[in-house]
Enzyme design. Structure first.
Site, PDB file in Angstrom:
ATOM      1  N   THR A  22      11.620   5.014  -7.254  1.00 42.38           N
ATOM      2  CA  THR A  22      11.792   4.357  -8.593  1.00 42.38           C
ATOM      3  C   THR A  22       9.999   4.426  -9.284  1.00 42.38           C
ATOM      4  OG1 THR A  22      13.144   3.106  -8.360  1.00 42.38           O
ATOM      5  CG2 THR A  22      11.945   2.375  -9.841  1.00 42.38           C
ATOM      6  N   CYS A  25     -12.681   8.521   5.039  1.00 43.48           N
ATOM      7  CA  CYS A  25     -11.837   8.758   6.248  1.00 43.48           C
ATOM      8  C   CYS A  25     -13.229   8.309   7.463  1.00 43.48           C
ATOM      9  CB  CYS A  25     -10.843   9.686   5.965  1.00 43.48           C
ATOM     10  SG  CYS A  25     -10.236   9.131   4.621  1.00 43.48           S
ATOM     11  N   THR A  67      -3.070  11.668  -2.026  1.00 42.58           N
ATOM     12  CA  THR A  67      -2.885  12.494   0.002  1.00 42.58           C
ATOM     13  C   THR A  67      -1.343  13.095  -0.019  1.00 42.58           C
ATOM     14  OG1 THR A  67      -4.214  11.104   1.032  1.00 42.58           O
ATOM     15  CG2 THR A  67      -1.854  11.542   2.359  1.00 42.58           C
ATOM     16  N   GLY A 102      -5.602   8.608  -9.312  1.00 43.86           N
ATOM     17  CA  GLY A 102      -5.500   8.206 -10.197  1.00 43.86           C
ATOM     18  C   GLY A 102      -7.184   7.579 -10.149  1.00 43.86           C
ATOM     19  N   HIS A 103      -6.964   6.869  -8.853  1.00 47.43           N
ATOM     20  CA  HIS A 103      -8.746   6.392  -8.277  1.00 47.43           C
ATOM     21  C   HIS A 103      -9.463   6.799  -8.336  1.00 47.43           C
ATOM     22  CE1 HIS A 103      -9.089   6.957  -3.781  1.00 47.43           C
ATOM     23  NE2 HIS A 103      -7.925   7.617  -4.263  1.00 47.43           N
ATOM     24  N   GLN A 121     -11.336  15.302  -6.398  1.00 46.83           N
ATOM     25  CA  GLN A 121     -13.480  15.377  -6.869  1.00 46.83           C
ATOM     26  C   GLN A 121     -13.373  16.283  -8.291  1.00 46.83           C
ATOM     27  OE1 GLN A 121     -14.422  12.810  -5.442  1.00 46.83           O
ATOM     28  NE2 GLN A 121     -13.660  12.816  -3.768  1.00 46.83           N
TER      29      GLN A 121
HETATM   30  N1  PLP Z   1      -8.430  14.890  -1.886  1.00 47.12           N
HETATM   31  C1  PLP Z   1      -9.531  14.474  -1.654  1.00 47.12           C
HETATM   32  C2  PLP Z   1     -10.518  15.771  -2.350  1.00 47.12           C
HETATM   33  C3  PLP Z   1      -9.719  13.036  -1.664  1.00 47.12           C
HETATM   34  O1  PLP Z   1     -11.157  13.100  -2.175  1.00 47.12           O
HETATM   35  C4  PLP Z   1      -9.430  12.766  -1.655  1.00 47.12           C
HETATM   36  C5  PLP Z   1      -9.389  10.820  -1.385  1.00 47.12           C
HETATM   37  O2  PLP Z   1     -10.366  10.878  -0.850  1.00 47.12           O
HETATM   38  C6  PLP Z   1      -7.886  12.613  -1.211  1.00 47.12           C
HETATM   39  C7  PLP Z   1      -7.350  13.573  -1.295  1.00 47.12           C
HETATM   40  C8  PLP Z   1      -6.141  11.829  -0.842  1.00 47.12           C
HETATM   41  O3  PLP Z   1      -6.130  10.868  -2.200  1.00 47.12           O
HETATM   42  P1  PLP Z   1      -5.857   9.800  -2.592  1.00 47.12           P
HETATM   43  O4  PLP Z   1      -6.711   8.363  -1.923  1.00 47.12           O
HETATM   44  O5  PLP Z   1      -5.384   9.568  -3.867  1.00 47.12           O
HETATM   45  O6  PLP Z   1      -4.363   9.846  -1.666  1.00 47.12           O
END
Ligand code: PLP
Length: 380
Positions: free
Chosen positions: A235, A323, A70, A198-199, A177
């Protein structure tokens, strides 16, 4: 339980956690500190940056660590648009992640930008000619995701960047993705900015990175101590960066073989679900899609109830993006692909990592058949 919601998030890999541990404990220093503890952290950060840069085929100085996808999207969209004086016009698509859509919306509301959304087909593929027709001399930025998080369709980014480069328009792609599955070489893609998180890769939540090409001006979103070459103050999350780099190394080591195996398992799974349920429809492109994503609509059924029935059968999946899953709204992606609202509400997305195999997916396909028939039988 089988976890098929990897597009929402994945578990931290053991090797990743082990690599991070020293930087949360003994080597906990602040990379800006001028003593041994700080210098050790600074070295780890530099190594992590070099690993991410090698993965993306860019210079280490072109990698900005962020708090995730994000933030990387926000920094790319707002940062490049506000630093580029050529105009106030953005081209994107209506199927981007909210992090892109809401950043663009902010520029429209607060900074007088206008936006055009390039059309996408029913299969989720962008209309390249229509995209080209929207580009103007005053276009400040184009942003199109590499792979969609709900339907999995992969966009022809290199064809799009060939068009924007003719007009010297900066191009950003959200590769959150695609990371781990597809090659992310920024030169082959032709992109000027690229976001990862990362996640989705086996690193923790709260770490990501933005590639920004050296010559592209960018205005920071976070102001402060001037870390990350002034592009992102705060930081640095040293342990997170080490974790991301470790996840990247693991993903890159075996990427081609894992992607090919996952794509074969995906194709068998998609065929099995469609054979189980003649009314089911695959969403997204049948083949130009992520290896680890299969998504469907089940017209006449109810997506949320299917998810509950699947969970009772030990299958964890999602109605689309994490979401959208928490909200009552139908998916903005499926609506943009031309699905009716009542059909869009029947969507279920299955997404997995390389550890899931074809046999497990075969079992899931049978469970999907049972779950959807059960929902129909109960009239829910
Ligand atoms: N962009 C895409 C295509 C995603 O699927 C996601 C997370 O679902 C994000 C951005 C946001 O990433 P983060 O959860 O690391 O903020």
């Amino acid at each position: 339980m089988i976890y098929l919601d990897a597009a929402a998030t994945s578990a931290v890999r053991r090797e990743v956690l082990e690599a991070m541990w020293p930087y949360l404990t003994g080597d906990f220093g602040n990379p800006s500190s001028h003593h041994g503890v700080g210098e050790s952290a600074a070295r780890a950060l530099a190594d992590a940056r070099a690993t991410v840069a090698a993965w993306l085929g860019c210079r280490a100085s072109e990698v900005v660590f962020t708090s995730g996808g994000t933030e990387a999207d926000n920094l790319a969209i707002k940062g490049i648009a506000l630093a580029t004086p050529r105009g106030r016009h953005i081209v994107t698509t209506a199927i981007e992640h909210e992090a892109v859509l809401a950043s663009v919306d902010y520029l429209v509301r607060q900074h007088g930008f206008t936006v055009d959304y390039a059309p996408v087909g029913r299969d989720g593929l962008i209309d390249v000619d229509a995209f080209a027709a929207l580009l103007r001399p005053d276009t400040t930025l184009a942003s199109v995701m590499l792979a969609n998080n709900e339907v999995g369709t992969v966009q022809p980014i290199a064809r799009l960047t060939a068009l924007t480069h003719e007009l010297r328009i900066p191009f950003h792609t959200d590769a959150v993705q695609a990371a781990g599955w597809l090659p992310l070489d920024v030169t082959t893609l032709g992109v000027d900015a690229l976001s990862v998180s990362g996640h989705k890769l086996g690193a923790p939540k709260g770490i990501g990175a933005l590639f920004v090409r050296g010559r592209i001006p960018i205005e920071p979103v976070l102001h402060g101590g001037g870390q990350e070459r002034g592009k992102r103050s705060g930081t640095e999350n040293v342990a997170g960066a080490v974790g991301l780099a470790t996840a990247v190394r693991l993903a890159a080591a075996n990427r081609e073989a894992q992607s090919a195996a996952a794509a074969r398992a995906r194709d068998a799974f998609m065929a099995a679900v469609l054979a189980e349920l003649p009314d089911a429809r695959l969403t997204g492109h049948p083949s130009v899609r992520l290896p680890g994503t299969a998504s469907f609509v089940f017209p006449g059924s109810n997506g949320e109830t299917i998810l509950l029935e699947l969970e009772r059968r030990g299958v964890v999946s999602s109605s689309g993006s994490a979401c959208a899953a928490g909200s009552e709204d139908a998916s903005h992606v499926l609506l943009a692909l031309g699905y009716e609202e009542d059909v869009a509400r029947t969507a279920v997305r299955f997404s997995w990592g390389p550890e899931v195999d074809a046999d497990q997916l075969a079992g899931v396909a049978a469970a999907v058949g049972d779950a959807v028939r059960e929902v129909a039988a109960l009239g829910r």
